[in-house]
Design an enzyme around this catalytic site. Sequence first.
Site, PDB file in Angstrom:
ATOM      1  N   ASP A  26     171.656 -33.427   5.449  1.00 18.62           N
ATOM      2  CA  ASP A  26     171.739 -32.143   4.768  1.00 18.62           C
ATOM      3  C   ASP A  26     171.387 -31.004   5.720  1.00 18.62           C
ATOM      4  O   ASP A  26     172.089 -30.005   5.810  1.00 18.62           O
ATOM      5  CB  ASP A  26     170.836 -32.120   3.528  1.00 18.62           C
ATOM      6  CG  ASP A  26     169.485 -32.797   3.746  1.00 18.62           C
ATOM      7  OD1 ASP A  26     169.207 -33.251   4.873  1.00 18.62           O
ATOM      8  OD2 ASP A  26     168.687 -32.863   2.794  1.00 18.62           O
TER       9      ASP A  26
ATOM     10  N   LYS B 288     173.682 -41.835   3.763  1.00 17.11           N
ATOM     11  CA  LYS B 288     174.170 -40.984   2.672  1.00 17.11           C
ATOM     12  C   LYS B 288     175.343 -40.100   3.099  1.00 17.11           C
ATOM     13  O   LYS B 288     176.277 -39.877   2.326  1.00 17.11           O
ATOM     14  CB  LYS B 288     173.013 -40.113   2.178  1.00 17.11           C
ATOM     15  CG  LYS B 288     173.364 -39.308   0.966  1.00 17.11           C
ATOM     16  CD  LYS B 288     172.193 -38.436   0.575  1.00 17.11           C
ATOM     17  CE  LYS B 288     172.597 -37.379  -0.398  1.00 17.11           C
ATOM     18  NZ  LYS B 288     171.543 -36.378  -0.552  1.00 17.11           N
TER      19      LYS B 288
ATOM     20  N   LYS C 144     164.984 -50.327  -5.605  1.00 14.49           N
ATOM     21  CA  LYS C 144     164.212 -49.105  -5.388  1.00 14.49           C
ATOM     22  C   LYS C 144     164.690 -47.971  -6.271  1.00 14.49           C
ATOM     23  O   LYS C 144     163.969 -46.987  -6.464  1.00 14.49           O
ATOM     24  CB  LYS C 144     164.320 -48.682  -3.927  1.00 14.49           C
ATOM     25  CG  LYS C 144     163.516 -49.572  -3.026  1.00 14.49           C
ATOM     26  CD  LYS C 144     163.402 -48.988  -1.660  1.00 14.49           C
ATOM     27  CE  LYS C 144     162.333 -49.714  -0.877  1.00 14.49           C
ATOM     28  NZ  LYS C 144     162.458 -49.490   0.531  1.00 14.49           N
ATOM     29  N   GLU C 145     165.920 -48.086  -6.744  1.00 15.05           N
ATOM     30  CA  GLU C 145     166.495 -47.026  -7.567  1.00 15.05           C
ATOM     31  C   GLU C 145     166.972 -47.655  -8.878  1.00 15.05           C
ATOM     32  O   GLU C 145     168.165 -47.968  -9.022  1.00 15.05           O
ATOM     33  CB  GLU C 145     167.652 -46.357  -6.815  1.00 15.05           C
ATOM     34  CG  GLU C 145     167.235 -45.911  -5.428  1.00 15.05           C
ATOM     35  CD  GLU C 145     168.324 -45.255  -4.587  1.00 15.05           C
ATOM     36  OE1 GLU C 145     167.976 -44.387  -3.789  1.00 15.05           O
ATOM     37  OE2 GLU C 145     169.503 -45.622  -4.733  1.00 15.05           O
TER      38      GLU C 145
ATOM     39  N   ASP D 160     176.324 -47.626  -2.719  1.00 13.03           N
ATOM     40  CA  ASP D 160     176.386 -48.096  -1.344  1.00 13.03           C
ATOM     41  C   ASP D 160     176.147 -49.589  -1.201  1.00 13.03           C
ATOM     42  O   ASP D 160     176.575 -50.205  -0.240  1.00 13.03           O
ATOM     43  CB  ASP D 160     175.356 -47.339  -0.498  1.00 13.03           C
ATOM     44  CG  ASP D 160     176.032 -46.408   0.482  1.00 13.03           C
ATOM     45  OD1 ASP D 160     177.273 -46.429   0.528  1.00 13.03           O
ATOM     46  OD2 ASP D 160     175.324 -45.685   1.188  1.00 13.03           O
TER      47      ASP D 160
ATOM     48  N   ASP E 123     171.170 -36.602  -5.890  1.00 14.28           N
ATOM     49  CA  ASP E 123     170.581 -37.898  -5.579  1.00 14.28           C
ATOM     50  C   ASP E 123     170.504 -38.659  -6.901  1.00 14.28           C
ATOM     51  O   ASP E 123     170.435 -38.035  -7.966  1.00 14.28           O
ATOM     52  CB  ASP E 123     169.167 -37.721  -5.011  1.00 14.28           C
ATOM     53  CG  ASP E 123     169.199 -37.262  -3.566  1.00 14.28           C
ATOM     54  OD1 ASP E 123     170.286 -37.284  -2.967  1.00 14.28           O
ATOM     55  OD2 ASP E 123     168.139 -36.875  -3.055  1.00 14.28           O
TER      56      ASP E 123
HETATM   57  O1  LIG Z   1     172.418 -45.541   2.936  1.00 15.35           O
HETATM   58  C1  LIG Z   1     172.113 -44.777   2.045  1.00 15.35           C
HETATM   59  C2  LIG Z   1     170.821 -44.229   1.921  1.00 15.35           C
HETATM   60  C3  LIG Z   1     170.558 -43.363   0.877  1.00 15.35           C
HETATM   61  N1  LIG Z   1     171.512 -43.040  -0.029  1.00 15.35           N
HETATM   62  C4  LIG Z   1     171.187 -42.107  -1.148  1.00 15.35           C
HETATM   63  O2  LIG Z   1     170.629 -40.920  -0.643  1.00 15.35           O
HETATM   64  C5  LIG Z   1     169.842 -40.326  -1.644  1.00 15.35           C
HETATM   65  C6  LIG Z   1     168.549 -39.826  -1.053  1.00 15.35           C
HETATM   66  O3  LIG Z   1     167.739 -40.892  -0.679  1.00 15.35           O
HETATM   67  P1  LIG Z   1     166.203 -41.004  -1.047  1.00 15.35           P
HETATM   68  O4  LIG Z   1     165.764 -42.364  -0.751  1.00 15.35           O
HETATM   69  O5  LIG Z   1     165.962 -40.482  -2.406  1.00 15.35           O
HETATM   70  O6  LIG Z   1     165.589 -40.068   0.053  1.00 15.35           O
HETATM   71  P2  LIG Z   1     164.679 -38.781  -0.113  1.00 15.35           P
HETATM   72  O7  LIG Z   1     163.869 -38.680   1.129  1.00 15.35           O
HETATM   73  O8  LIG Z   1     163.948 -38.761  -1.379  1.00 15.35           O
HETATM   74  O9  LIG Z   1     165.801 -37.661  -0.096  1.00 15.35           O
HETATM   75  C7  LIG Z   1     165.713 -36.405   0.520  1.00 15.35           C
HETATM   76  O10 LIG Z   1     166.062 -36.478   1.894  1.00 15.35           O
HETATM   77  C8  LIG Z   1     167.369 -36.951   2.189  1.00 15.35           C
HETATM   78  C9  LIG Z   1     167.577 -36.874   3.681  1.00 15.35           C
HETATM   79  O11 LIG Z   1     166.739 -37.775   4.350  1.00 15.35           O
HETATM   80  C10 LIG Z   1     168.398 -36.132   1.459  1.00 15.35           C
HETATM   81  O12 LIG Z   1     169.665 -36.717   1.624  1.00 15.35           O
HETATM   82  C11 LIG Z   1     168.073 -36.097  -0.003  1.00 15.35           C
HETATM   83  O13 LIG Z   1     168.997 -35.333  -0.724  1.00 15.35           O
HETATM   84  C12 LIG Z   1     166.700 -35.524  -0.189  1.00 15.35           C
HETATM   85  O14 LIG Z   1     166.368 -35.484  -1.569  1.00 15.35           O
HETATM   86  C13 LIG Z   1     169.614 -41.371  -2.740  1.00 15.35           C
HETATM   87  O15 LIG Z   1     170.359 -41.008  -3.876  1.00 15.35           O
HETATM   88  C14 LIG Z   1     170.131 -42.640  -2.093  1.00 15.35           C
HETATM   89  O16 LIG Z   1     170.667 -43.501  -3.015  1.00 15.35           O
HETATM   90  C15 LIG Z   1     172.765 -43.562   0.085  1.00 15.35           C
HETATM   91  O17 LIG Z   1     173.636 -43.290  -0.733  1.00 15.35           O
HETATM   92  N2  LIG Z   1     173.040 -44.411   1.118  1.00 15.35           N
HETATM   93 MN   LIG Z   2     164.760 -38.923  -3.340  1.00 16.53          MN
END
Ligand SMILES: O=c1ccn([C@@H]2O[C@H](COP(=O)(O)OP(=O)(O)O[C@H]3O[C@H](CO)[C@@H](O)[C@H](O)[C@H]3O)[C@@H](O)[C@H]2O)c(=O)[nH]1
Ligand SMILES: [Mn+2]
Length: 753
Positions: A462, A282, A122-123, A152, A306
Amino acid sequence: MDNQSTMEECGASQPLNLCHVQTKACILNRAHALLHSLALLYLIHYRLSHLIFLLAQNGGTAAPIIFWLLIFSAELLLSFMWLLGAAFGWRPVRRTVFPERLPGAEELPAIDVFICTTDPEKEPTLGVMNTVLSAMALDYPPEKLNVYVSDDGGFSETLSGLREAASFAKTWIPFCRTYGITCGCPQAYFSDQEDQLPPDNIFIEERRKIQKGYELFKANILKGRDNKSSSSLYHDGEAGTSKDHTSLIEVMDDDIGPNGRVMPLLAYVAREKRASHPHHFKAGALNVLLRVSGIMSNSPYILVLDCDMYCNDRSSAKQSMCFHLDPKTSQSSFAFVQFPQRFHNISKNDIYDSQLRSTFNVLWPGQDGLQGPVLSGTGFYVKREALYHAPSFPQDMSEVRALYGRSNVFIAKLQQGYKLEGFISLPCSLQDEARSLASCTYEEETKWGQEVGFMYGSVVEDFLTSLHRLHRQGWTSVYLDPPRPQFLGNGATSLNDLLVQGTRWSSGLVDVALSKYTPLKYDISSKMSLLQSMCYSLIALMPFYCLPLWCFATIPQLCLLNDVALYPQVSTSWNFITFIFIFLSSTLKFLQEVLSTGGSIQAWINETRIWMIKAVTCHLYGTLDAVLKKIGYREASFMPTNKALDEEQVKLYHAGKFNFQASDMLVGPLVFVVTLNVISLVFGSARALFFNDWDRMFIQICMSFYVTIMSWPVIEAMLIRKDQGRIGFEVTLKWVGLCLGGLLLGSVLIRPV
Ligand SMILES: O=c1ccn([C@@H]2O[C@H](COP(=O)(O)OP(=O)(O)O[C@H]3O[C@H](CO)[C@@H](O)[C@H](O)[C@H]3O)[C@@H](O)[C@H]2O)c(=O)[nH]1
Ligand SMILES: [Mn+2]
């Protein structure tokens, strides 16, 4: 800039930053809030007095009163949320900074950059590495910049990608520095057609060379992907899975010149994961990075990114230092500088409001004038100290261990404060220590996730951290939104991704709203102002929009079909005018807000529509998810947003066409609501016409009409469209059936036979 705005100097004669209060907006917002509140009071008065009248009328059955009460409750909840939201308009501000006034490189404090990634499917690794390179390329002394990547999943693809990035950085970073390149992200830089620099032969030659290097780097990364190395976990040859593996920490080779480090430090951190231990998503990853970096570079400031949020401008570190180093704002209570999340893949029409315009253009500047914006997950520079416990360090060693855990090395670093120690490497003795700090048992019987570090208990870590760890403890923040976006990420541009993400956010927010940390309980002794609490409360309550919106989308329509009037007649002029006024006042205020922050009329329509769509789908599911978790029926989960682009989906988004290729559960409720509104509009107006009943039913007919026209994309996708993004026939059939069933049931309830 607003001519009327007053300026508050935040510094001495040569301030590092300025704060401009948006005076005109303050006056307008406050005047509107007053007027709108009066109208709402009148509405409540009308409803209450009418309720008494209805109850006194013994002849009526109970059913219409129940619907009537439901609508009234929906109005009350919406009014309450509107009132909370008024806090954002109280004192919006804007900020400017003067990085050229900062002290020289030797006086700048060190920064640790934390980048989190979890799943290369996904990333995509190439995107993650671009983020890493852009962070390493920040315009900051290299010996004071340390980049930590948390992987992770513990994938070998990510580790080998990082090694490639470290090697490519050796040419990329000097190139950025020599030519003063603005954007430190190679992918973005090379895709940008216009180069701001004058065509100079040496430069062109150099650029070509670097571009070739980048192509090679890219090919190597893609090769790593094709090798399917993502399935195997890298760890001393030991096998594992993304959910079950030991920790691994590797510092990429350091380049030390005669005068110290010439490249920023780059470290790979995969924390230990075991199915038997919760890993807290996260927040868990960030806390591991806090500890591991704590025994290595231990920088006083931290930038969190992120994995898809690359630095679009190399100057953000220095811009943030304009607050952290400002004698006035750097007081001990100043915690972080938040930059907006901006996205590089937003279309002009932006049908899904993927850019989250209101959050980053209205809400955050509004909170900035109070105690500061909410920590937004990515793109913020935070003081390390703010994430640790109380400002005073406990004296007793057992108390210290109960807070921070058993690592003496980590505790020693904490006690010693943040002094730059020059080059920091990871000697063998520290390797073991770092791995132990990244183990999944380290946090047992400590206060990590509660009183120390990023908080656990909600997937919007956050928001919770910002609320409880920072603002409630008296820390402040600022919002810096310079004309050039400093960070650019990937916005969710398919309806499915958007609603899945929205469900997660909603669930996380309701977790907070229902927890002991709820912002709804205002504690006078807390260090947070009432207005700031109102802002937090509105955000936490946002998923509850599903309740009034579901009511407004179904009850008036059902009652219209069954000849039950819920609103004042047109001829009862004042009562009728109040309802119309409230609708127009909120709609037009929203329009004014959209237009004044650079949006168009189309954006206003799009945002209203997506707000309605989100309310009836992801807000509802998120709320249910949180409630089920609360009563122990579900476990917390975090499905990362998809950052791998699908061409078909991107095409639809750019053409401004909704892509309904999404889960049934997400599309179904839309079909249900639209069907109900179309039926009630058709039959309701036919009856009004036939019996000349417009006066009583006018508002209800208008509501069905409004929902119907706002839902045009859904109707089109059900009946007209033939492309991939249409709504499948079975889905339509199933949910139209459900709607008819619901109608029948509702009618029986209203008029029992
Ligand atoms: O178990 C996990 C799950 C996620 N991530 C990281 O968390 C970040 C955010 O995840 P993403 O899937 O991009 O979620 P978004 O909904 O796009 O992110 C928003 O919402 C999150 C909270 O749900 C915040 O942490 C993010 O900063 C914010 O950009 C990414 O870099 C992931 O790789 C981890 O490191 N470990
Ligand atoms: Mn994101």
